[in-house]
Design a protein around this motif. Structure first.
Motif, PDB file in Angstrom:
ATOM      1  N   GLU A 234       0.467  -1.024   0.268  1.00 23.86           N
ATOM      2  CA  GLU A 234      -0.322   0.222  -0.238  1.00 23.86           C
ATOM      3  C   GLU A 234       1.272   1.360   0.161  1.00 23.86           C
ATOM      4  OE1 GLU A 234      -0.232  -2.973   2.442  1.00 23.86           O
ATOM      5  OE2 GLU A 234      -1.846  -3.382   1.736  1.00 23.86           O
ATOM      6  N   GLY A 235       2.301   1.420  -0.176  1.00 23.11           N
ATOM      7  CA  GLY A 235       3.196   2.463   0.421  1.00 23.11           C
ATOM      8  C   GLY A 235       3.236   2.937  -1.495  1.00 23.11           C
ATOM      9  N   PRO A 236       3.982   3.613  -0.747  1.00 24.40           N
ATOM     10  CA  PRO A 236       4.522   4.643  -2.193  1.00 24.40           C
ATOM     11  C   PRO A 236       5.348   3.861  -3.639  1.00 24.40           C
ATOM     12  CG  PRO A 236       5.158   6.026  -0.480  1.00 24.40           C
ATOM     13  CD  PRO A 236       4.391   4.834   0.418  1.00 24.40           C
ATOM     14  N   VAL A 241       6.852   0.401  -8.233  1.00 27.54           N
ATOM     15  CA  VAL A 241       7.229  -0.712  -8.632  1.00 27.54           C
ATOM     16  C   VAL A 241       6.150  -0.946  -9.707  1.00 27.54           C
ATOM     17  CG1 VAL A 241       7.306  -3.227  -8.162  1.00 27.54           C
ATOM     18  CG2 VAL A 241       7.936  -1.676  -6.415  1.00 27.54           C
ATOM     19  N   LEU A 242       4.728  -0.733  -9.956  1.00 29.41           N
ATOM     20  CA  LEU A 242       3.949  -0.962 -10.542  1.00 29.41           C
ATOM     21  C   LEU A 242       4.122  -0.195 -11.808  1.00 29.41           C
ATOM     22  CD1 LEU A 242       0.402  -0.831  -8.420  1.00 29.41           C
ATOM     23  CD2 LEU A 242       1.817  -2.862  -9.468  1.00 29.41           C
ATOM     24  N   SER A 243       4.570   0.584 -12.009  1.00 28.51           N
ATOM     25  CA  SER A 243       4.805   1.745 -12.865  1.00 28.51           C
ATOM     26  C   SER A 243       6.424   0.760 -13.813  1.00 28.51           C
ATOM     27  CB  SER A 243       5.425   3.233 -12.283  1.00 28.51           C
ATOM     28  OG  SER A 243       4.524   3.667 -11.531  1.00 28.51           O
ATOM     29  N   GLU A 244       7.143   0.814 -13.061  1.00 20.89           N
ATOM     30  CA  GLU A 244       7.912  -0.222 -13.663  1.00 20.89           C
ATOM     31  C   GLU A 244       7.466  -1.653 -14.279  1.00 20.89           C
ATOM     32  OE1 GLU A 244      11.945  -2.306 -11.932  1.00 20.89           O
ATOM     33  OE2 GLU A 244      11.080  -1.266 -11.118  1.00 20.89           O
ATOM     34  N   GLU A 287       1.784 -15.913  -2.611  1.00 22.58           N
ATOM     35  CA  GLU A 287       2.413 -14.454  -1.412  1.00 22.58           C
ATOM     36  C   GLU A 287       2.891 -14.146  -2.518  1.00 22.58           C
ATOM     37  OE1 GLU A 287       4.940 -15.318   1.083  1.00 22.58           O
ATOM     38  OE2 GLU A 287       3.761 -16.722   2.215  1.00 22.58           O
ATOM     39  N   GLU A 288       3.730 -13.651  -3.526  1.00 20.80           N
ATOM     40  CA  GLU A 288       4.352 -12.820  -4.672  1.00 20.80           C
ATOM     41  C   GLU A 288       2.328 -11.633  -5.621  1.00 20.80           C
ATOM     42  OE1 GLU A 288       7.521 -14.314  -3.431  1.00 20.80           O
ATOM     43  OE2 GLU A 288       5.305 -15.337  -4.331  1.00 20.80           O
ATOM     44  N   LEU A 289       2.275 -13.087  -6.050  1.00 19.88           N
ATOM     45  CA  LEU A 289       0.689 -12.425  -6.682  1.00 19.88           C
ATOM     46  C   LEU A 289       0.530 -11.934  -5.893  1.00 19.88           C
ATOM     47  CD1 LEU A 289       0.464 -15.612  -9.013  1.00 19.88           C
ATOM     48  CD2 LEU A 289       1.770 -13.195  -9.761  1.00 19.88           C
ATOM     49  N   GLU A 290      -0.161 -12.541  -4.532  1.00 21.30           N
ATOM     50  CA  GLU A 290      -1.475 -10.814  -4.005  1.00 21.30           C
ATOM     51  C   GLU A 290      -0.899  -9.911  -3.601  1.00 21.30           C
ATOM     52  OE1 GLU A 290      -1.927 -14.845  -0.403  1.00 21.30           O
ATOM     53  OE2 GLU A 290      -3.219 -15.509  -1.886  1.00 21.30           O
ATOM     54  N   TRP A 291       0.462 -10.062  -3.527  1.00 23.86           N
ATOM     55  CA  TRP A 291       1.121  -8.979  -2.260  1.00 23.86           C
ATOM     56  C   TRP A 291       0.530  -7.595  -4.109  1.00 23.86           C
ATOM     57  CZ3 TRP A 291       4.270  -5.338  -4.932  1.00 23.86           C
ATOM     58  CH2 TRP A 291       4.942  -4.431  -4.152  1.00 23.86           C
ATOM     59  N   LEU A 292       0.720  -8.466  -5.661  1.00 20.27           N
ATOM     60  CA  LEU A 292       0.699  -7.821  -6.138  1.00 20.27           C
ATOM     61  C   LEU A 292      -0.508  -7.259  -6.448  1.00 20.27           C
ATOM     62  CD1 LEU A 292       2.378  -6.607  -8.952  1.00 20.27           C
ATOM     63  CD2 LEU A 292       2.003  -8.847 -10.205  1.00 20.27           C
ATOM     64  N   ALA A 293      -1.763  -7.924  -6.255  1.00 17.06           N
ATOM     65  CA  ALA A 293      -2.740  -7.276  -6.699  1.00 17.06           C
ATOM     66  C   ALA A 293      -3.185  -6.594  -5.463  1.00 17.06           C
ATOM     67  CB  ALA A 293      -3.561  -8.753  -6.200  1.00 17.06           C
ATOM     68  N   LEU A 296      -2.115  -2.900  -6.144  1.00 16.36           N
ATOM     69  CA  LEU A 296      -2.870  -2.685  -7.473  1.00 16.36           C
ATOM     70  C   LEU A 296      -4.579  -2.061  -6.997  1.00 16.36           C
ATOM     71  CD1 LEU A 296      -2.120  -5.397 -10.080  1.00 16.36           C
ATOM     72  CD2 LEU A 296      -2.120  -3.025 -10.799  1.00 16.36           C
ATOM     73  N   ARG A 297      -4.842  -2.848  -6.066  1.00 16.34           N
ATOM     74  CA  ARG A 297      -6.311  -2.077  -5.863  1.00 16.34           C
ATOM     75  C   ARG A 297      -5.888  -1.014  -4.676  1.00 16.34           C
ATOM     76  NH1 ARG A 297      -6.114  -7.657  -3.502  1.00 16.34           N
ATOM     77  NH2 ARG A 297      -7.362  -9.191  -4.150  1.00 16.34           N
ATOM     78  N   ALA A 298      -4.819  -1.041  -4.083  1.00 13.59           N
ATOM     79  CA  ALA A 298      -4.215   0.435  -3.289  1.00 13.59           C
ATOM     80  C   ALA A 298      -4.007   1.457  -4.055  1.00 13.59           C
ATOM     81  CB  ALA A 298      -3.315  -0.168  -2.793  1.00 13.59           C
ATOM     82  N   ALA A 299      -3.521   1.414  -5.259  1.00 17.30           N
ATOM     83  CA  ALA A 299      -2.809   2.251  -6.693  1.00 17.30           C
ATOM     84  C   ALA A 299      -4.290   2.706  -6.873  1.00 17.30           C
ATOM     85  CB  ALA A 299      -2.008   1.466  -7.589  1.00 17.30           C
ATOM     86  N   ASP A 300      -6.005   2.246  -7.236  1.00 18.40           N
ATOM     87  CA  ASP A 300      -6.971   1.846  -8.040  1.00 18.40           C
ATOM     88  C   ASP A 300      -7.304   3.175  -6.733  1.00 18.40           C
ATOM     89  OD1 ASP A 300      -8.447   2.258  -9.964  1.00 18.40           O
ATOM     90  OD2 ASP A 300     -10.228   1.521  -8.194  1.00 18.40           O
ATOM     91  N   GLN A 301      -6.673   3.005  -5.042  1.00 19.88           N
ATOM     92  CA  GLN A 301      -7.572   4.248  -4.592  1.00 19.88           C
ATOM     93  C   GLN A 301      -7.160   5.278  -4.793  1.00 19.88           C
ATOM     94  OE1 GLN A 301      -7.775   1.829  -1.526  1.00 19.88           O
ATOM     95  NE2 GLN A 301      -9.155   0.470  -1.730  1.00 19.88           N
ATOM     96  N   THR A 302      -5.455   5.509  -4.733  1.00 17.98           N
ATOM     97  CA  THR A 302      -5.252   6.771  -4.458  1.00 17.98           C
ATOM     98  C   THR A 302      -5.700   7.629  -5.790  1.00 17.98           C
ATOM     99  OG1 THR A 302      -3.225   6.167  -6.000  1.00 17.98           O
ATOM    100  CG2 THR A 302      -3.499   5.722  -3.627  1.00 17.98           C
TER     101      THR A 302
END
Length: 302
Positions: A234-236, A241-244, A287-293, A296-302
């Motif tokens: 959920e952090g910046p 990482v998502l942008s990368e 666990e990696e895929l769940e972290w990624l999800a 993505l959810r956190a980014a969608d809420q910002t």
């Protein structure tokens, strides 16, 4: 009397010399494996020094698992020890494979605490022939992947096979039992089909965002390293990482694809396939895929 000569043995003395019960020697004698060299005046069987050696040979062959019929064929010269041994090795190999399957099924039953009905099903699944296993996988492939307009996917599916080796390990048999149960589950098939449809290109357009997540292990590796570094989804830092990873791709579409794969249990399915194939080096990326999800959810809420 003949049975009192030092070079002649009664069946009792033969038993004493060889350490075998009289009843065993009598049975072998009746079957022709250790025939007497003569009879006493009273009609009792008599044996000689060569009979002792013959008994030792019969005992050796029997301890190796040869049937008495095969032993008699060897001793009569109708076949050779090597010929019988070769056939016996093949039979033992088949028996060993069967025992490995039995061990794997019983191990799975103990681990799951299975009912009688579940045990019977697992035993049937474990003992399917190669053709029967292929039929299960082919039916699964047709329902999940059939009709999807993606040449690359179709090529991959044509080459896709899940085969147990001729001499599978208990771990491979255990994985096959679980995989066979999974691919026969209508709910799993429906969820996996939904996921595949989200990842199938629309004619005239490129591949949907997120379609490569499950096949590109570098994405998983990137998330693995990020998680080891203590980055919260959920952090910046996670947003960077998502942008990368995805650039300006439609993040909502990426998330839909990812969530569909998680709901379908695609990673568990991939792991089972790898275990059946003996590729246990492939890491579990759940666990990696769940972290990624979550990221993505956190980014969608910002």
């Amino acid at each position: 009397m003949d049975d009192e000569r030092p070079d002649v043995l009664t069946i009792g003395r033969l038993a004493h010399r060889t350490g075998l019960p009289v009843r065993t020697l009598r049975f072998w004698s009746d079957e022709g494996a250790v025939p007497p060299v003569g009879r006493s005046a009273g009609g009792y069987r008599l044996y000689d020094a060569e009979s002792v050696a013959r008994v030792e040979l019969v005992r050796t062959l029997r301890e190796l698992g040869l049937g008495l019929d095969d032993v008699c064929r060897v001793l009569s010269g109708r076949t050779t020890v090597a010929g019988v041994a070769d056939a016996h090795v093949a039979a033992l190999d088949a028996q060993i494979r069967s025992l490995k399957v039995s061990r794997a099924v019983l191990s799975t039953v103990a681990k799951r605490g299975s009912t009688v009905e579940e045990t019977a099903l697992m035993n049937r699944l474990a003992r399917l022939s190669a053709a029967e296993r292929k039929q299960i996988i082919d039916e699964f492939k047709e329902e999940v992947f059939g009709g999807l307009d993606d040449p690359r996917l179709l090529d991959r599916m044509r080459a896709f096979s899940i085969e147990l080796p001729d001499d599978p390990t208990p771990e491979q048999v255990d994985a096959w039992i679980e995989l066979a149960e999974l691919v026969r589950d209508p709910g799993f098939r429906a969820n996996l089909r939904t996921w595949m449809e989200l990842n199938t290109p629309i004619p005239g357009q490129g591949r949907p965002p997120g379609a490569s997540i499950w096949w590109a292990r570098q994405i998983v590796q990137t998330v693995t390293e990020v998680r080891k570094g203590g980055v919260a989804p959920e952090g910046p830092a996670a947003a960077e990482v998502l942008s990368e990873l995805f650039g300006d791709a439609d993040r909502a579409a990426v998330l839909r694809s990812l969530e569909a794969g998680i709901e379908a249990g695609a990673e568990h399915y991939r792991r089972l396939v790898a275990r059946v194939r003996g590729q246990n080096w492939s890491p579990d990326a759940t666990e990696e895929l769940e972290w990624l999800a979550r990221a993505l959810r956190a980014a969608d809420q910002t």
